[in-house]
Design an enzyme around this catalytic site. Structure first.
Site, PDB file in Angstrom:
ATOM      1  CG  ASN A 229     -17.963  32.550  49.989  1.00 50.01           C
ATOM      2  OD1 ASN A 229     -19.154  31.827  49.922  1.00 50.01           O
ATOM      3  ND2 ASN A 229     -17.046  31.758  50.627  1.00 50.01           N
ATOM      4  CD  GLU A 310     -18.660  25.961  51.953  1.00 50.38           C
ATOM      5  OE1 GLU A 310     -18.343  27.131  51.554  1.00 50.38           O
ATOM      6  OE2 GLU A 310     -18.059  24.951  52.340  1.00 50.38           O
ATOM      7  NE  ARG A 343     -18.578  27.698  42.965  1.00 51.53           N
ATOM      8  CZ  ARG A 343     -18.139  27.532  44.184  1.00 51.53           C
ATOM      9  NH1 ARG A 343     -18.895  27.690  45.106  1.00 51.53           N
ATOM     10  NH2 ARG A 343     -17.003  26.929  44.446  1.00 51.53           N
ATOM     11  CG  ASP A 384     -14.374  21.692  49.281  1.00 50.35           C
ATOM     12  OD1 ASP A 384     -13.862  22.279  48.112  1.00 50.35           O
ATOM     13  OD2 ASP A 384     -14.174  22.293  50.164  1.00 50.35           O
ATOM     14  CD  GLU A 406     -15.526  25.889  41.394  1.00 49.52           C
ATOM     15  OE1 GLU A 406     -16.845  26.096  40.976  1.00 49.52           O
ATOM     16  OE2 GLU A 406     -15.222  26.024  42.384  1.00 49.52           O
ATOM     17  CD  GLU A 412      -9.812  25.274  50.335  1.00 49.62           C
ATOM     18  OE1 GLU A 412     -10.232  25.461  49.268  1.00 49.62           O
ATOM     19  OE2 GLU A 412     -10.516  25.061  51.615  1.00 49.62           O
TER      20      GLU A 412
HETATM   21  O1  GCW Z   1     -13.448  24.606  49.470  1.00 50.01           O
HETATM   22  C1  GCW Z   1     -14.353  25.500  50.095  1.00 50.01           C
HETATM   23  C2  GCW Z   1     -13.244  26.441  50.764  1.00 50.01           C
HETATM   24  C3  GCW Z   1     -14.458  27.872  50.796  1.00 50.01           C
HETATM   25  C4  GCW Z   1     -15.090  28.023  49.423  1.00 50.01           C
HETATM   26  C5  GCW Z   1     -15.903  26.850  49.242  1.00 50.01           C
HETATM   27  C6  GCW Z   1     -16.687  26.992  47.713  1.00 50.01           C
HETATM   28  C7  GCW Z   1     -15.291  30.126  48.503  1.00 50.01           C
HETATM   29  O2  GCW Z   1     -13.001  26.281  52.009  1.00 50.01           O
HETATM   30  O3  GCW Z   1     -13.407  28.810  51.194  1.00 50.01           O
HETATM   31  O4  GCW Z   1     -15.804  29.254  49.396  1.00 50.01           O
HETATM   32  O5  GCW Z   1     -15.208  25.708  49.098  1.00 50.01           O
HETATM   33  O6  GCW Z   1     -16.060  26.531  46.857  1.00 50.01           O
HETATM   34  O7  GCW Z   1     -17.473  27.749  47.683  1.00 50.01           O
END
Ligand code: GCW
Length: 722
Positions: A229, A310, A343, A384, A406, A412
């Site tokens: 981000n 996002e 990505r 995710d 990745e 997390e």
């Molecule tokens: O898992 C989500 C996370 C975001 C992250 C996103 C991503 C960097 O909650 O915080 O942003 O994936 O991988 O881009």
């Protein structure tokens, strides 16, 4: 007293002193401590007696420094270093260019197919004597070979594993830092970012070098220092200078620096009216920017990009494709030998489609359209980084494209930095998954190492768990996950057991009871977390935003950010139907996978509710109903954590105080958090199942409303706006 006796008494004293010395975890797996076995110790002392490091460059200096550090640490005696082989030596490190003996046919043969990063470590006969050598084609290999040797010595105290010839299976082995320029770290649980942008480039924190050493010691050769981000400011002249200073520290350790590129940077930094990848001015801006970066950092690795995901800008803002965007950046860096890592983590709230399917829908039509220096970076699973996901279907669907894997090292969704969860089994589960494309044996590991489709651009990335905490990763055992990532990116055929054994020996020494106990805890820990968080294929039922703790009730707002979207619990049953009767996400896998997972009878139970919505009384392999099995899994998860905690308590006398107490306290937190997960999830799901908890498990405690009311506005790792 004989000389020998004096020597060993001295050694024993030094060992004792080092045992008493406080350990805070800063040294990671590079502790270089004394061995406790006098015989082994004698061999180590001999080895460091006279070391030849043949070669003059910053990397060879780094090798010399490491030998001095390791030798002094492991023996209490400063090794004698020489630049050339003359007279007797105990160890010689170099390349055919820097050391004549490495031109011998028997060594040249070993070096033939191992490239610049590979190495040979073994004995040769020199002037009638056995001589240990670390031989490589280039300085990077000499560095990795040295670290291999030091790891062996520390882990086992002997060289019985020699000779070894190694080279990495994957060429770009990268840490992805989600570090912001203000030093907060997205999903970071170990303090703040290591990169002190304010003081760079003039002040070089000594930690940067220790970071580079640690990475080099496990084969990591690239670091993306900024968050995906992205903030375009890092591409400004001032920041490029700061980045260049970091790159200078990393370079001797074979680590290239990469940056995240914010797609709208030409507008934000360059004042252009658009960032359209087909616009000539935009293209020229990127190409000039690349020239500017390479002028300051000649070995700059390239860009990592999160686009149209996002809320990040991307080529779709201009009705262009991901290929248009990636290729524009690829053209900018290709004259300099750079790469673009784009990505595949894209999904949109506006699209009705199952989120698990969206990446394939976007990217599969673009297969074959990307430049040679583009890699598409795919998360291990289609949602995710959940405690458990099946492998991402994209791995089996883009034969004409270089795909990178990745994984997330930062926890997390796996207990953040308060839980001991050893992630090698998670990484391996994905690497070993068979995509069945084009045929069986096409595992994810073999897709990403290029061997299935004959591709030469290969990469594996791990989202870093590193921060300013004294022990780098917050939880001492988080270090094992950083270590495991590096070892697997180098050699994905290592097992979780092998890697854990290395790490434990390097971290805690060679006491068999400690090794057995810690390894037992580590190997059980990931399955335990799956059980007390998301058993049987459940996923994405954590707290909103911060992702800390359970939140199966999360609903409202963007559906694909809720929990109810994923578990779909109702009076009839639970789980996400991804078969042909549901979202048909299974249709994105090869028939060999889809058939097996498509039938609840043959679908592995670990993925059951990922692919199927099943009635509460569905009969499981155990003979229990689905509801009872869910309850039992949560219970089992807690039992395992209790067992882990008890196991650790048995090590009170064997592990130094500081590290012992930290882990002990965190295991107590982990136990509390595991129960919190169980209580909240079972009380919540019981509203739908309307069944009692099995009487022979520990009964969930508390009131559902109390759990639902819990708030964590200051949970770490989140942006204040969330
Ligand atoms: O898992 C989500 C996370 C975001 C992250 C996103 C991503 C960097 O909650 O915080 O942003 O994936 O991988 O881009």
């Amino acid at each position: 007293m004989t000389i020998r006796r004096i020597f060993f008494t001295g050694m024993c004293l030094i060992t004792l002193l080092s045992l008493l010395q406080a350990e805070d975890g800063y040294k990671l797996w590079l502790r270089y401590s004394h061995g406790s076995d006098p015989e082994k110790q004698e061999a180590v002392v001999k080895l460091f007696r006279k070391v030849v490091v043949a070669g003059s460059s910053a990397t060879f200096d780094a090798i010399r420094e490491e030998i001095l550090r390791a030798g002094s640490g492991m023996t209490g005696i400063t090794p004698v270093l020489q630049g050339e082989l003359s007279g007797q030596a105990s160890l010689v490190i170099g390349t055919p260019l820097t050391c004549e003996i490495f031109n011998r046919p028997e060594i040249k043969r070993q070096l033939e197919a191992i490239g610049p990063e590979g190495y040979f470590v073994g004995h040769v006969t020199h002037e009638g004597k056995k001589l240990l050598v670390v031989a490589a084609n280039a300085q990077a290999g000499a560095l990795y070979g040295t670290f291999h040797l030091l790891r062996m010595l520390q882990a086992s105290g002997n060289l019985s594993g020699l000779p070894v010839v190694e080279s990495p299976k994957i060429s770009h082995r990268l840490l992805n830092h989600w570090d912001n320029l203000d030093r907060t770290v997205e999903r970071g649980y170990a303090g703040f970012s290591l990169w002190n942008w304010h003081k760079l480039p003039d002040y070089i924190d000594p930690r940067y070098k220790d970071y580079a050493r640690a990475n080099a010691s496990i084969g990591i050769n690239g670091s993306v220092v900024t968050n995906v981000n992205a903030n375009s400011l890092v591409l400004s002249g001032d920041y490029i200078e700061k980045v260049a200073a970091l790159a200078d520290v990393f370079r001797p350790y074979g680590i290239r620096i990469y940056l995240t590129a914010r797609f709208s940077a030409p507008m934000e930094l360059g004042g252009l009216p658009s960032a359209d990848p087909l616009d000539a001015d935009v293209r020229a801006w990127w190409s000039n920017k690349a020239d500017e970066i390479y002028k300051a950092i000649p070995d700059f690795g390239g860009f990592l990009v999160k686009a149209n995901s996002e809320g990040q800008p991307g080529p779709q803002n201009y009705n262009r494709t991901h290929a248009d965007g990636a290729n524009m950046l690829a053209d900018a860096v290709s004259p300099h030998g750079g790469i673009v890592i784009w990505r595949a983590f894209v999904y949109s709230a506006e699209i009705e489609e199952d989120r698990a399917k969206q990446a394939n829908n976007e990217f599969v039509p673009l297969d074959g359209l990307f430049r040679e220096n583009v890699l598409i970076q795919v998360k291990n699973g289609p949602i995710d980084f959940q405690p458990r996901e099946p492998f991402h279907p994209l791995f089996g669907a883009m034969p004409e494209t270089s795909l990178a894997l990745e994984v997330q090292i930062t926890q997390e969704y796996l207990g953040q930095a308060t839980q001991l969860v050893y992630l090698a089994p998670l990484f391996k589960e994905c690497l070993d998954s068979d995509t069945y494309t084009p045929g069986s044996g096409s595992t994810v590991a073999r897709i990403i190492d290029g061997s299935v489709h004959g591709r030469s651009q290969t990469a594996m990335a791990g989202v870093s768990n590193i921060g300013t905490d004294r022990n780098w990763t917050g939880h001492l055992f988080g270090q094992a996950n950083w270590f495991a990532f590096g070892r697997l990116a180098w050699n994905h055929s290592l097992t979780s057991e092998e890697i854990s054994l290395e790490w434990i020996r390097l971290t805690f020494g060679d006491d068999p009871f400690v090794i057995e106990t810690v390894q037992g805890m580590m190997l059980a820990s990931r399955e335990a977390a799956v059980n007390y968080m998301t058993p049987l294929g459940l996923h994405h039922i954590m707290g909103r935003g911060h992702h800390y703790g359970p939140g199966p009730w999360v609903s409202g707002g963007r559906p694909d950010w809720t929990s109810v979207y994923y578990h779909k619990a109702d009076s009839l049953g639970i789980g996400f139907d991804r078969t042909a009767t549901g979202s048909d996400a299974l249709g994105q896998y090869a028939p060999g996978v889809a058939q097996k997972y498509g039938d609840p009878e043959t679908c592995p139970e670990k993925y059951l509710l990922w692919f199927h919505h099943l009635p509460w009384d569905y009969t499981m392999n155990s003979g229990y109903s689905l509801w009872d099995e869910i309850c039992r899994r949560y219970d089992l998860g807690i039992r395992t954590v209790e067992w882990m905690k008890k196991s650790w308590q048995e090590l009170g006398d064997q592990v130094d105080e500081e590290r012992y107490h930290q882990v002990q306290s965190l295991l107590t937190i982990q136990e509390k958090e595991a129960k919190w997960w169980r209580n909240a999830c079972l009380l919540y799901f019981q509203q739908f199942s309307r069944r009692p908890f099995p009487p022979d498990i520990e009964q969930p405690e508390g009131e559902l409303e109390e759990y639902e009311k819990m708030r964590f506005p200051y949970a770490p790792g989140i942006r204040p706006s969330w």
